[in-house]
Design an enzyme around this catalytic site. Structure first.
Site, PDB file in Angstrom:
ATOM      1  N   LYS A  73     -25.769 -32.222  12.262  1.00 24.42           N
ATOM      2  CA  LYS A  73     -24.983 -31.223  13.015  1.00 24.42           C
ATOM      3  C   LYS A  73     -24.152 -30.827  12.227  1.00 24.42           C
ATOM      4  O   LYS A  73     -23.433 -31.043  11.078  1.00 24.42           O
ATOM      5  CB  LYS A  73     -24.262 -32.280  13.896  1.00 24.42           C
ATOM      6  CG  LYS A  73     -22.883 -31.328  15.135  1.00 24.42           C
ATOM      7  CD  LYS A  73     -22.343 -32.335  16.141  1.00 24.42           C
ATOM      8  CE  LYS A  73     -21.801 -31.489  16.997  1.00 24.42           C
ATOM      9  NZ  LYS A  73     -20.350 -32.398  18.331  1.00 24.42           N
ATOM     10  N   SER A  79     -21.746 -30.946  22.975  1.00 23.24           N
ATOM     11  CA  SER A  79     -21.535 -29.885  21.725  1.00 23.24           C
ATOM     12  C   SER A  79     -23.256 -29.785  20.814  1.00 23.24           C
ATOM     13  O   SER A  79     -22.912 -29.205  20.593  1.00 23.24           O
ATOM     14  CB  SER A  79     -19.545 -29.255  20.665  1.00 23.24           C
ATOM     15  OG  SER A  79     -20.131 -30.407  20.095  1.00 23.24           O
ATOM     16  N   SER A 138     -20.606 -35.404  23.409  1.00 25.94           N
ATOM     17  CA  SER A 138     -21.224 -34.319  23.168  1.00 25.94           C
ATOM     18  C   SER A 138     -22.603 -34.820  22.504  1.00 25.94           C
ATOM     19  O   SER A 138     -22.962 -34.291  22.102  1.00 25.94           O
ATOM     20  CB  SER A 138     -20.428 -33.427  21.826  1.00 25.94           C
ATOM     21  OG  SER A 138     -19.067 -32.472  21.990  1.00 25.94           O
TER      22      SER A 138
END
Lengths: 494, 484
Positions: free
Chosen positions: A78, A153, A177
């Site tokens: 990420k 996210s 997330s």
């Protein structure tokens, strides 16, 4: 069920010499290429770095040197985790060109375990969002329906694993997330105990809530990734000295004798879709059939989680994001004096959701409002911790839905922040308590969209989560492959 | 001077840079004067993703300061103090707020007055901005450069109670506090390098009143001289306002060193809202009792006790006048142990104090390194008349510069003092050579003493001790006068 080769299959094949890490990598890069145009999972691809890492693994194999547990396994990271020399953007204009001089501890440990970093995945800007739509670089799409969001996210990490293009990915979870996009994309997502994985090099959103964790096709792979990155780090003062027990060994432990509480507030809540609720009830039956005692429990305080979270997280964020001021790194928009330069930089560099949360958090901490908002939210947080403690007197694990709904269409909630925030209503309480939780795919709703069920555990009980998650995985209805999927097999023919 | 009929009420905040090996939250070296931005890393630059880890040595020095000031050492919490400033890398400062490490102590000044200590807490320093441009001032600067070497250097902020009543007392407080900070090893005490920085909260009231007036905070007091000038100006300014029937406005003021005045920086309404909240990247600090006790047990002697010890050498409760000034000099320079060692070896304490406060103090750095045994031996040679005062000073200079044994140095330099017998025979020779002058001297022509001393010096090539020559001449004359 998995589309692409699993991490454990790749590691075993590399270890045995059946395939070279470099061959695995080329297959993976080609697979990414097949889906990336439709899904937009990555902010940055790092094929050159990955090739160097894969060659290093191959050299170790050739030399008969000891191999790490993830030797040769491609991993996506990420883009809020620092990677030395590789752009790390948080999907924000303000960091669009920033290259950290150091690796996050989680990344460094992955590489030390033999993993090969293929790129940096898209996220909601600074991890603030539940759909990956607030990314400054455009949204990521859901492989099960590219007109729908992947969740967020960690949407890029979830989508790329769901599409079978990369077997493993790192995500971060501040209010859900990892678990929410895992549920919406039909993959496994694990949020570890706060402090189990170092936050060093994780670009902070809300420091007291952020945790790094795995997204994977299987519970086994998620456990292997967690085992590789967990453990005390002297660079993170909130890193737990004792560390979490290895999860891999718990995979086959089963659930016989475990007491599992089916949490009413995570099943019967207002706004939960019937298709989701039905799957959670199916999952409860599956656990009971495997020997667990499943009893309904009620934890009314969980309803307080969302409002408390939306004070604490923005408050911390308002401070954490102050440093993006144009002085030292990242975007700078010139002005007549320092104040104007800073204001213009931040106005141009941050998107609307980030600005909204900075404003919320600044307000919550302001003189005269601190007690009513921030301090009150901390007291609520304590209530939630106590409520979990009581629940764990009756149950070893808790079970509920990960999200109230399956994947929603792009744009559906962009204009309605509250509706968007409600997407995390089931995942947030765990973050406030600092506990671990696991989302496991459990079939689909009537529209064929994946449903995730969530297992919650007390601090450092990740092995129990993995044991129960493996049971759920084995008993889950088959998840059909997504319409957007890569096709690749281990290695290339020789 | 505080205007008649008025009383100043002053509280001081002293920021002390700690002499740790590394910074407060990272492993970068804590060192003054290095080339810009050479002692920096992701943590002290506040790079995204970096996290602070607390420096144990800084905590220990904070405890030392607290214990030296009679504070309680409490479990404490770090907070973030949020405001935008270009030389602050994270745009917040990690500091302590409502739960500081040291609370409630006091400092007794040399004059016996007592200043309460409200608290002392740990925090990180900021970087340093240089404004580049024609004027050299903030306004009109072309651009600014920031050096982050100082960012993250550990500070202890010591907050006094509003117990100080004059600029001179404020000076005495800072001087004594500085002595304590140097003695504990917490600080190098160099105000000129910014190791100690002082802010003052000042208000005034009618003498005899116990109501507190509106206060102003005065910043940029970076020397004892600035402190006194700024406070005297600020007190006079406030008294002037009140006597003219105008109110004092609560505000932050800056001391302009060139003009010797304080100027308004920002009003109460413009004051920052720092939005303090607990630092989530650090855990609460609770030094275990064993550590605290070990620190307490290894505290060095503090200035007050050392001052007392010097007074006791003279059999006094406290010293007065020039001797008190000499004592302050040797205390400040950390040379009092030399005085005590000499006195304990039988040297007249007045001689030991004078030589140390004057000649040794002039080369304080060398004096702190000198072998105390050699130093004491030298003072004994002077005391016993084996070296004149002038000779002793020459040997001392050599001793401080190169070390060695003072007797050897004296011999090497040909500075062998005349003993009383040898001196008496030289005097006798001179008297015999100048009978006429001697008669006139004996008849009371005192100015001839200088003539005889000069003759003795010539014959001894300056090695005779002037005082001893005078004494010998007097003895000889008395003996002749008394003869039948």
């Amino acid at each position: 069920m998995s589309l692409a080769p699993t991490a454990s299959a790749i590691a075993a094949a590399v270890r045995s010499g059946e395939v070279r890490a470099s061959e695995v990598l080329e297959g993976c890069l080609e697979a990414i290429d097949q889906v990336e145009g439709q899904l937009g999972c990555f902010v940055t691809l790092t094929p050159e770095l990955a090739r160097a890492q894969a060659e290093a693994v191959d050299a170790q194999v050739a030399a008969g040197a000891p191999l790490g547990p993830l030797a040769g396994v491609p991993v996506a990271v990420k883009d809020n985790l620092c990677t030395a020399g590789v752009p790390t953007t948080c999907s924000s204009r303000i960091l669009a060109s920033w290259r950290p001089p150091y690796d996050a501890t989680a990344v460094a440990r992955l590489v030390a375990a033999g993993a090969v970093v293929v790129g940096k995945t898209n996220l909601d800007e600074f991890a603030m969002g539940s759909s990956t739509e607030t990314s400054a670089f455009g949204p990521t799409r859901n492989p099960y329906d590219p007109s729908r969001v992947p969740g967020g996210s960690s949407g890029g990490s979830a989508a790329v694993v769901a599409a079978g293009a990369v077997p493993l990915a790192l995500g971060t979870d501040t209010g859900g997330s990892i678990r929410q996009p895992a549920a919406l994309c039909g993959v496994v997502g694990l949020k570890p105990t706060y402090g189990a994985v170092s936050r060093y090099g994780l670009i902070a959103f809300a420091s007291s809530l952020d945790q790094v964790g795995p997204l994977a096709q299987t519970v086994e792979d998620a456990a292997a990734l967690l085992d590789a990155i967990a453990g005390h780090d002297p660079m993170d003062s909130t890193s737990l000295p004792e560390g979490v027990l290895p999860c891999h060994r718990a995979l086959d432990r089963g659930v016989a004798g475990l007491r599992i509480g089916l949490v009413r507030e995570l099943v019967e809540a207002e706004g939960i879709e019937p298709g989701v609720r039905r799957r959670v009830e199916d999952a409860a039956e599956a656990l009971a059939a495997a020997g667990a005692t499943v009893e309904p429990v009620s934890v009314p305080e969980l309803a307080l989680g969302l409002p408390a979270y939306y004070l604490i997280a923005p408050a911390e964020a308002s401070s954490n994001l102050a440093r993006y001021d144009g002085v030292r790194y990242g975007l700078r928009v010139d002005g007549a004096d320092v104040e104007e330069m800073q204001a213009r930089t931040r106005a141009a560099g941050f998107g609307p959701e980030v600005k909204r949360r900075i404003l919320l958090g600044t307000y919550a901490l302001s003189a005269g409002y601190y007690d009513a908002y921030y301090a009150q939210a901390q007291r609520v947080r304590t209530l939630i911790v106590r409520a979990f403690e009581r629940a764990y007197e009756q149950a070893d694990l808790l079970l509920g839905a990960t999200t109230p709904t399956t994947a929603f269409p792009l744009g559906a909630k962009v204009e309605d922040p509250l509706a968007m925030y409600l997407s995390d209503v089931f995942t947030i309480p765990t973050n406030l308590a600092g506990h671990p939780a696991l989302s496991v795919p459990f079939g689909t709703d009537d529209a064929g969209l994946p449903v995730g069920v969530q297992l919650l555990a007390p601090a450092l009980a990740e092995p129990s989560l993995v044991a129960a998650g493996a049971v759920l995985e084995r008993s889950a209805p088959a998840l059909p492959p997504p319409p957007v999927a890569a096709s690749w097999r281990l290695g290339v023919p020789r | 001077m505080t205007p008649a009929g008025w009383e100043a009420v002053i509280g001081l905040e002293v920021h002390c840079e700690l002499r740790t090996r590394t910074k407060l939250f990272c492993g970068c070296r804590n060192e003054f004067g290095a080339p810009p931005n050479t002692h920096v890393c992701p943590v002290c630059l506040g790079l995204p993703g970096s996290l602070p880890v607390l420096n144990r040595q800084a905590v220990e020095l904070a405890m030392r300061i607290g214990l030296a000031l009679g504070c309680r050492i409490e479990p404490s919490v770090f907070h973030r103090k949020n405001y935008f400033y270009p030389d602050m890398p994270k745009d917040y400062q990690i500091s302590q707020y409502d739960e500081p490490i040291c609370v409630e102590g006091a400092l007794t000044l040399p004059d016996g007055s007592r200043v309460g200590i409200v608290r002392a807490h740990l925090e990180e320093d900021t970087g340093k901005t240089s404004h580049i441009g024609e004027s050299g001032r903030i306004h009109g600067a072309g651009y600014a450069l920031v050096d982050y070497n100082r960012a993250g250097v550990p500070l202890v902020e010591i907050v006094s109670a509003p117990d100080i009543r004059s600029a001179q007392q404020a000076r005495a407080y800072v001087a004594e506090l500085r002595g304590v900070l140097v003695a504990t090893g917490a600080s190098d005490g160099r105000m000129e390098e910014g190791s100690l920085r002082v802010d003052a909260n000042v208000s005034v009231r009618r003498a005899g009143s116990d109501v507190l007036g509106t206060r102003c905070e005065v910043k940029n007091l970076n020397s004892l001289r600035s402190l006194v000038r700024a406070l005297e100006h600020e007190v006079a300014r406030q008294v002037g306002l009140l006597e003219a029937g105008q109110p004092v406005v609560q505000e932050t003021r800056h001391f302009d060193e060139d003009r010797g005045v304080t100027v308004a920086l920002r009003s109460k309404e413009e004051a920052f809202d720092y939005r303090y909240f607990p630092e989530p990247d650090l855990v609460a600090l609770a030094p275990e009792p064993a550590w605290r006790e070990a620190v307490a047990a290894s505290q060095p002697p503090l200035p007050a006790a050392r001052r007392q010890a010097l007074a006791e050498l003279f059999g006094a409760a406290r010293l007065e006048g020039p001797r008190a000034e000499q004592a302050e000099t040797v205390l400040e320079l950390g040379l009092d142990a030399l005085v005590r060692a000499a006195a304990e070896a039988g040297v007249d304490p007045a001689l030991a104090l004078a030589r140390t406060a004057n000649e040794a103090a002039a080369q304080a750095e060398a004096a702190r390194q000198v072998d105390p045994g050699a130093y004491v031996a030298l003072l004994r040679m002077e005391q016993e008349g084996r070296l004149s005062a002038t000779q002793a000073k020459t040997v001392l200079a050599e001793l401080l510069q190169h070390g060695g044994d003072p007797a050897d140095i004296a011999e090497r330099l040909g500075l062998v003092g005349l003993d009383r017998g040898a001196l008496a025979s030289v005097v006798a020779e001179v008297v015999a050579a100048h009978p006429e002058e001697w008669s006139r001297f004996c008849a009371g022509e005192e100015k001839l003493a200088g003539f005889f001393t000069g003759q003795v010096m010539r014959r001894t090539r300056g090695q005779a001790d002037g005082k001893l020559v005078a004494a010998e001449l007097a003895t000889r004359r008395a003996a002749e006068a008394g003869a039948p």
